[in-house]
Motif scaffolding. Structure first.
Motif, PDB file in Angstrom:
ATOM      1  N   LEU A   9      33.734 -55.830  26.493  1.00  0.00           N
ATOM      2  CA  LEU A   9      33.123 -55.223  28.244  1.00  0.00           C
ATOM      3  C   LEU A   9      32.066 -56.045  28.228  1.00  0.00           C
ATOM      4  N   VAL A  10      30.918 -56.372  27.510  1.00  0.00           N
ATOM      5  CA  VAL A  10      29.704 -57.613  27.489  1.00  0.00           C
ATOM      6  C   VAL A  10      29.766 -59.336  27.661  1.00  0.00           C
ATOM      7  N   ALA A  11      31.391 -59.262  26.491  1.00  0.00           N
ATOM      8  CA  ALA A  11      31.386 -60.407  26.905  1.00  0.00           C
ATOM      9  C   ALA A  11      32.254 -60.713  28.581  1.00  0.00           C
ATOM     10  N   SER A  12      32.805 -59.215  29.220  1.00  0.00           N
ATOM     11  CA  SER A  12      33.302 -59.891  30.605  1.00  0.00           C
ATOM     12  C   SER A  12      32.667 -60.089  31.224  1.00  0.00           C
ATOM     13  N   ALA A  13      31.296 -59.159  30.910  1.00  0.00           N
ATOM     14  CA  ALA A  13      29.943 -59.003  32.203  1.00  0.00           C
ATOM     15  C   ALA A  13      29.297 -61.237  31.725  1.00  0.00           C
ATOM     16  N   PHE A  14      29.336 -61.031  31.011  1.00  0.00           N
ATOM     17  CA  PHE A  14      28.144 -62.827  30.861  1.00  0.00           C
ATOM     18  C   PHE A  14      29.334 -63.785  31.245  1.00  0.00           C
ATOM     19  N   PHE A  15      30.874 -63.702  31.183  1.00  0.00           N
ATOM     20  CA  PHE A  15      32.071 -64.132  32.042  1.00  0.00           C
ATOM     21  C   PHE A  15      31.674 -64.220  32.943  1.00  0.00           C
ATOM     22  N   LEU A  16      31.050 -63.576  34.099  1.00  0.00           N
ATOM     23  CA  LEU A  16      31.049 -62.955  35.557  1.00  0.00           C
ATOM     24  C   LEU A  16      29.518 -63.892  35.227  1.00  0.00           C
ATOM     25  N   PHE A  17      28.667 -63.136  35.211  1.00  0.00           N
ATOM     26  CA  PHE A  17      27.652 -63.807  35.164  1.00  0.00           C
ATOM     27  C   PHE A  17      27.220 -65.437  35.216  1.00  0.00           C
ATOM     28  N   PHE A  18      28.207 -66.578  34.065  1.00  0.00           N
ATOM     29  CA  PHE A  18      27.853 -67.626  33.866  1.00  0.00           C
ATOM     30  C   PHE A  18      28.874 -67.931  34.973  1.00  0.00           C
ATOM     31  N   ILE A  19      29.917 -67.658  35.700  1.00  0.00           N
ATOM     32  CA  ILE A  19      31.205 -68.509  36.759  1.00  0.00           C
ATOM     33  C   ILE A  19      30.208 -68.082  37.564  1.00  0.00           C
TER      34      ILE A  19
END
Length: 200
Positions: free
Chosen positions: A153-163
């Motif tokens: 879940l945190v990785a998905s949030a970071f992924f959205l953050f970076f994109i």
């Protein structure tokens, strides 16, 4: 969510406001709905229309969970005179797992084109995904919480953050409001997830 318990009059006002808002939206939809001169077009799963449709289904699911968690204690108290409180464990079990595909769709959806699309910049997307997983593993290891689901879940949030952060620099002011909303949502998830998971 707690408005009905703290101030019933305010809760009634919010219910009336939501009813008027939904009723007017449906009225506008049916009033301006045009069934003439419609062109038949093919539907492709990998397109912006599909991502918007999936996003709407996710939002309907989240709203349904919140509605059940809010209304169920009221009906139970009326029927059985038993007072209960729906707390974080209920929402964590029903919402947290669904947030993972929701965040991924939010990150990839804006990159798609209308009608039919092909995913571009695959290398950068994979690179951001790997960086997101590494950061999430480093963060989750410092918390005494479930490792697998919270790491994803945190990785998905970071992924959205970076994109979204990259889109601010690449696209300049194009779709600025959309990028700002997605950026704020990623920050929201990253700020509340570890403490909420640890207290659950």
């Amino acid at each position: 969510m707690h408005t009905f318990a703290n101030d019933p009059e305010r809760g009634v006002f919010i219910l009336i406001f939501l009813f008027c808002l939904i009723f007017l939206s449906l009225l506008i939809f049916f009033f301006f709905h045009n069934t003439e001169n419609k062109k038949i077009s093919n539907f492709f799963w990998f397109s912006k229309e599909t991502s918007i449709l999936i996003n709407n289904w996710f939002m309907m699911y989240f709203l349904t969970v919140v509605l059940v968690g809010t209304i169920y204690p009221i009906f139970l108290e009326v029927i059985t005179s038993e007072k209960i409180s729906v707390g974080p464990p209920f929402y964590n079990k029903l919402i947290v797992p669904i947030l993972i595909p929701f965040l991924l769709v939010m990150a990839i959806g804006p990159k798609l084109k209308w009608i039919k699309s092909e995913l571009q910049n695959k290398i950068s997307l994979v690179l951001f995904l790997i960086i997101s997983f590494l950061l999430s593993i480093f963060i989750i290891r410092n918390f005494n919480i479930g490792f697998l689901i919270n790491t994803i879940l945190v990785a998905s949030a970071f992924f959205l953050f970076f994109i979204t952060l990259r889109d601010f620099f690449v696209r300049n002011l194009k779709n600025f409001s959309q990028n700002l909303a997605h950026f704020g949502f990623s920050l929201f998830i990253l700020s509340i997830l570890p403490p909420a998971a640890r207290s659950a």
